[in-house]
Design a protein around this motif. Structure first.
Motif, mmCIF file in Angstrom:
data_model
loop_
_atom_site.group_PDB
_atom_site.id
_atom_site.type_symbol
_atom_site.label_atom_id
_atom_site.label_comp_id
_atom_site.label_asym_id
_atom_site.label_seq_id
_atom_site.Cartn_x
_atom_site.Cartn_y
_atom_site.Cartn_z
ATOM 1 N N THR A 173 0.830 -1.206 0.000
ATOM 2 C CA THR A 173 0.000 0.000 0.000
ATOM 3 C C THR A 173 0.862 1.253 0.000
ATOM 4 O O THR A 173 0.578 2.227 -0.706
ATOM 5 N N PHE A 174 1.945 1.237 0.773
ATOM 6 C CA PHE A 174 2.856 2.376 0.842
ATOM 7 C C PHE A 174 3.539 2.627 -0.509
ATOM 8 O O PHE A 174 3.601 3.756 -1.005
ATOM 9 N N ILE A 175 4.059 1.549 -1.118
ATOM 10 C CA ILE A 175 4.762 1.675 -2.403
ATOM 11 C C ILE A 175 3.816 2.194 -3.484
ATOM 12 O O ILE A 175 4.218 2.940 -4.382
ATOM 13 N N ASN A 176 2.527 1.827 -3.390
ATOM 14 C CA ASN A 176 1.548 2.266 -4.390
ATOM 15 C C ASN A 176 1.110 3.715 -4.192
ATOM 16 O O ASN A 176 0.243 4.203 -4.923
ATOM 17 N N GLY A 177 1.701 4.408 -3.197
ATOM 18 C CA GLY A 177 1.410 5.840 -3.014
ATOM 19 C C GLY A 177 0.200 6.155 -2.169
ATOM 20 O O GLY A 177 -0.508 7.132 -2.446
ATOM 21 N N ALA A 178 -0.077 5.357 -1.138
ATOM 22 C CA ALA A 178 -1.231 5.604 -0.269
ATOM 23 C C ALA A 178 -1.053 6.911 0.507
ATOM 24 O O ALA A 178 0.057 7.419 0.672
ATOM 25 N N LYS A 179 -2.179 7.429 0.992
ATOM 26 C CA LYS A 179 -2.157 8.665 1.780
ATOM 27 C C LYS A 179 -1.472 8.421 3.116
ATOM 28 O O LYS A 179 -1.726 7.418 3.772
ATOM 29 N N LEU A 180 -0.594 9.337 3.483
ATOM 30 C CA LEU A 180 0.166 9.204 4.725
ATOM 31 C C LEU A 180 -0.500 9.992 5.848
ATOM 32 O O LEU A 180 -1.281 10.917 5.594
ATOM 33 N N PRO A 181 -0.241 9.648 7.122
ATOM 34 C CA PRO A 181 0.708 8.629 7.602
ATOM 35 C C PRO A 181 0.133 7.224 7.515
ATOM 36 O O PRO A 181 -1.063 7.017 7.616
ATOM 37 N N LEU A 182 1.057 6.268 7.377
ATOM 38 C CA LEU A 182 0.710 4.859 7.313
ATOM 39 C C LEU A 182 1.623 4.113 8.276
ATOM 40 O O LEU A 182 2.843 4.180 8.164
ATOM 41 N N LEU A 183 1.059 3.442 9.232
ATOM 42 C CA LEU A 183 1.835 2.757 10.268
ATOM 43 C C LEU A 183 2.020 1.298 9.909
ATOM 44 O O LEU A 183 1.066 0.607 9.516
ATOM 45 N N GLY A 184 3.285 0.816 10.074
ATOM 46 C CA GLY A 184 3.587 -0.575 9.782
ATOM 47 C C GLY A 184 4.162 -1.300 10.981
ATOM 48 O O GLY A 184 4.349 -0.728 12.061
ATOM 49 N N THR A 185 4.454 -2.585 10.807
ATOM 50 C CA THR A 185 4.945 -3.430 11.892
ATOM 51 C C THR A 185 6.343 -2.990 12.320
ATOM 52 O O THR A 185 7.217 -2.734 11.486
ATOM 53 N N ASP A 186 6.547 -2.890 13.642
ATOM 54 C CA ASP A 186 7.859 -2.605 14.207
ATOM 55 C C ASP A 186 8.440 -3.920 14.725
ATOM 56 O O ASP A 186 7.941 -4.484 15.704
ATOM 57 N N PRO A 187 9.513 -4.455 14.105
ATOM 58 C CA PRO A 187 10.075 -5.738 14.561
ATOM 59 C C PRO A 187 10.553 -5.696 16.009
ATOM 60 O O PRO A 187 10.664 -6.759 16.643
ATOM 61 N N ARG A 188 10.859 -4.524 16.545
ATOM 62 C CA ARG A 188 11.368 -4.441 17.910
ATOM 63 C C ARG A 188 10.254 -4.234 18.953
ATOM 64 O O ARG A 188 10.530 -4.002 20.117
ATOM 65 N N SER A 189 9.011 -4.282 18.529
ATOM 66 C CA SER A 189 7.892 -4.066 19.466
ATOM 67 C C SER A 189 6.742 -4.980 19.084
ATOM 68 O O SER A 189 6.518 -5.260 17.891
ATOM 69 N N THR A 190 6.038 -5.430 20.104
ATOM 70 C CA THR A 190 4.901 -6.331 19.852
ATOM 71 C C THR A 190 3.550 -5.620 19.915
ATOM 72 O O THR A 190 2.534 -6.218 19.573
ATOM 73 N N ASN A 191 3.542 -4.375 20.384
ATOM 74 C CA ASN A 191 2.256 -3.696 20.597
ATOM 75 C C ASN A 191 2.205 -2.291 20.018
ATOM 76 O O ASN A 191 1.289 -1.531 20.311
ATOM 77 N N LYS A 192 3.177 -1.932 19.231
ATOM 78 C CA LYS A 192 3.181 -0.573 18.705
ATOM 79 C C LYS A 192 3.632 -0.586 17.255
ATOM 80 O O LYS A 192 4.675 -1.153 16.926
ATOM 81 N N ASP A 193 2.865 0.041 16.393
ATOM 82 C CA ASP A 193 3.226 0.206 14.989
ATOM 83 C C ASP A 193 3.866 1.569 14.794
ATOM 84 O O ASP A 193 3.591 2.517 15.560
ATOM 85 N N LYS A 194 4.686 1.695 13.740
ATOM 86 C CA LYS A 194 5.411 2.952 13.490
ATOM 87 C C LYS A 194 5.379 3.283 12.010
ATOM 88 O O LYS A 194 5.138 2.420 11.146
ATOM 89 N N ILE A 195 5.704 4.562 11.737
ATOM 90 C CA ILE A 195 5.811 4.975 10.347
ATOM 91 C C ILE A 195 7.074 4.378 9.751
ATOM 92 O O ILE A 195 8.040 4.098 10.470
ATOM 93 N N PHE A 196 7.093 4.188 8.423
ATOM 94 C CA PHE A 196 8.210 3.490 7.783
ATOM 95 C C PHE A 196 8.387 3.995 6.354
ATOM 96 O O PHE A 196 7.542 4.733 5.814
ATOM 97 N N SER A 197 9.498 3.569 5.774
ATOM 98 C CA SER A 197 9.751 3.744 4.344
ATOM 99 C C SER A 197 10.150 2.387 3.799
ATOM 100 O O SER A 197 10.831 1.606 4.480
ATOM 101 N N ALA A 198 9.751 2.068 2.575
ATOM 102 C CA ALA A 198 10.008 0.734 2.017
ATOM 103 C C ALA A 198 10.251 0.843 0.516
ATOM 104 O O ALA A 198 9.755 1.751 -0.152
ATOM 105 N N ALA A 199 11.039 -0.107 0.019
ATOM 106 C CA ALA A 199 11.321 -0.192 -1.424
ATOM 107 C C ALA A 199 11.531 -1.647 -1.800
ATOM 108 O O ALA A 199 11.972 -2.472 -0.983
ATOM 109 N N LYS A 200 11.220 -1.962 -3.053
ATOM 110 C CA LYS A 200 11.431 -3.319 -3.556
ATOM 111 C C LYS A 200 12.915 -3.528 -3.885
ATOM 112 O O LYS A 200 13.591 -2.612 -4.352
#
Length: 511
Positions: A114-141
């Motif tokens: 969804t992020f790569i396709n240009g969705a409206k921000l902010p968009l929260l994703g999975t934080d590998p260092r936390s089990t109960n909190k999502d964070k903003i991110f940047s991603a690329a293929k």
């Protein structure tokens, strides 16, 4: 907390604190939302740039040991970033952190897509260092040399180190913020309380002051609150209801005062009525006892007996009047023949009228059937005729006749040529007008009349009859009672029985 002042202060303080907490929470959410939106927008292409400038990442490598060194170099430039490589299913492959810090090995790839396709921000994703909190991110293929996707470069914006420093600064600022907030809200609550106190309690204070002044006045002075009270409509309504209550109390007090005065006058009159036959009874008996036995006459005993009967009659009437005033007697309305009522009345008083040579002329020329309580009406007529015979001289005349007025009202007239009534007696009886009476029979003041006419007053009130009186001292009296007659259909049903009553009356008269 029973006073109005303390309640207003408490309510104002609670409202301000609740409002402040809500605003603070909304502000925190708004600030966090705006911060995430700005940071993620600024670093939207961060992962793509990292993948482009790093030789390994640009070739689609996701698990080479050399990547950790590259990740370390990237994080030196931006210590708030956390960098991960993922396979196509979102499984974490490479990262620059101790293994025990990784709480989640799987990242939701749908959010990355969804992020790569240009969705409206902010968009929260999975934080590998936390089990109960999502964070903003940047991603690329990550694409290899054959053009195939080997995975994703996943960058957390504002990582664990950023959260630690933000928490330290936030705790320091939170203490200062809450201290300032409590001081400001307390000052505002006090100011609001003072304003509310002035606006809302000033009319109440004035109302309390006016009521305290009224306490020194008498109820018969026509008490009322002065003017209108500024403030809410409830205070104005309260002052209106107080004025209504004061008017009612004043009216009742005046009515009770008049009732006491008239009761006193009535008792004086009653004592005279009782004293006369009692004195006569005692006098004739004493005279009879003082005379020698051979000079004692039965005439003295007969006069004493008549005085005793009169006294007994007065006491019986007094008990009847008390029963009427206490509400022990109620009217039971029914249809009855007026001619039959007049016939029974004439039979009752014929002996007394004959002894005084008084002519009784009782007739119902309209053959009427009326709706009333026959027993109560009979007692009314008994008292009127009794008084008429008592005050009508010998050779006098007492007439009862019916009259239908132009407005189709039925009136029963009782006319005599006796001694008549005085002005104060007329005034007392004219208060019987049913349309003008506004108090119950228990509260009606007693007239300054004899017991018989006082009973008439109470009985007519129960029957709901209007009475009109014309009288002049020395020329006689005329009483007119308004009765309720049956309608035309009911009259037709009663004609046969009325004719029979008249025939019976003519027969008795002829005998």
């Amino acid at each position: 907390m029973k006073s109005l002042f303390s309640r207003i202060l408490l309510a104002a303080t609670l409202v301000i604190l609740i409002l402040f907490i809500v605003l603070w929470q909304w502000q925190q959410f708004s600030q966090e939302f705006s911060r995430n939106q700005i940071q993620q927008s600024l670093h939207r292409d961060l992962a793509e740039h990292m993948a482009h400038i790093n030789p390994l990442l640009s070739k689609g490598v996701t698990s080479d040991a050399a990547l950790k060194e590259a990740f370390h170099d990237f994080m030196l430039l931006g210590p708030s970033f956390e960098i991960y490589t993922l396979d196509n299913q979102g499984q974490v492959i490479a990262y620059d952190a101790n293994e025990e810090k990784i709480k989640q090995q799987q990242v939701d790839t749908s959010l990355i897509t969804t992020f790569i396709n240009g969705a409206k921000l902010p968009l929260l994703g999975t934080d590998p260092r936390s089990t109960n909190k999502d964070k903003i991110f940047s991603a690329a293929k990550l694409i290899n040399s054959q053009g195939e996707q080997t995975g994703y470069l996943y960058v957390i914006i504002g990582g664990e180190d950023f959260d630690s420093w933000q928490s330290i600064v936030g705790e320091h600022q939170s203490t200062q913020f809450w201290t300032a907030a409590i001081v400001i809200s307390s000052a505002f609550a006090i100011l609001l309380f003072v304003l509310l106190l002035k606006i809302f309690t000033q009319p109440l204070s004035r109302l309390e002051h006016d009521l305290r002044l009224l306490a020194s006045h008498k109820l018969n002075d026509g008490l009322t609150l002065p003017g209108q009270y500024s403030g809410s409509s409830e205070i104005n309504q309260l002052s209106h209801h107080i004025n209504t209550l004061l008017a009612a109390l004043s009216g009742q007090h005046q009515a009770i005062s008049r009732q006491q005065e008239e009761r006193h006058a009535f008792m004086l009159h009653l004592s005279h009525d009782l004293k006369t036959p009692l004195t006569s009874l005692q006098g004739y008996i004493d005279t009879w006892l003082l005379l020698p036995e051979h000079e004692r006459s039965n005439d003295l005993i007969e006069v004493a007996a008549r005085s005793g009967q009169h006294l007994q009659q007065l006491l019986g009437q007094l008990l009847e009047l008390a029963a009427l005033e206490n509400g022990q007697i109620t009217a039971k309305f029914q249809d009855c023949s007026l001619s039959q009522q007049l016939l029974e009345l004439k039979q009752t008083f014929a002996p007394r009228a004959k002894s005084k040579a008084i002519e009784l002329n009782f007739s119902d020329s309209h053959l009427l059937t009326i709706n009333t309580d026959p027993q109560l009406l009979q007692r009314v007529l008994n008292n009127l005729i009794d008084n008429a015979i008592r005050y009508t001289p010998e050779q006098g005349k007492i007439t009862i006749e019916t009259l239908i007025s132009e407005d189709n009202k039925l009136w029963l007239q009782v006319i005599d040529n006796g001694s008549g009534m005085h002005k104060h007696e007329l005034q007392a009886l004219k208060q019987l007008n049913h349309k003008a009476m506004v108090i119950s029979s228990k509260q009606t003041a007693l007239p300054q009349l004899g017991i018989g006419l006082a009973i008439v007053r109470q009985l007519l009130n129960l029957l709901g009859c209007v009475i009109e009186i014309d009288s002049m001292p020395g020329k006689g009296s005329q009483f007119r009672l308004e009765l309720k007659q049956l309608n035309a259909a009911e009259k037709d049903e009663q004609n046969d029985s009325q004719v029979q009553v008249l025939q019976t009356a003519e027969t008795i008269k002829a005998q």
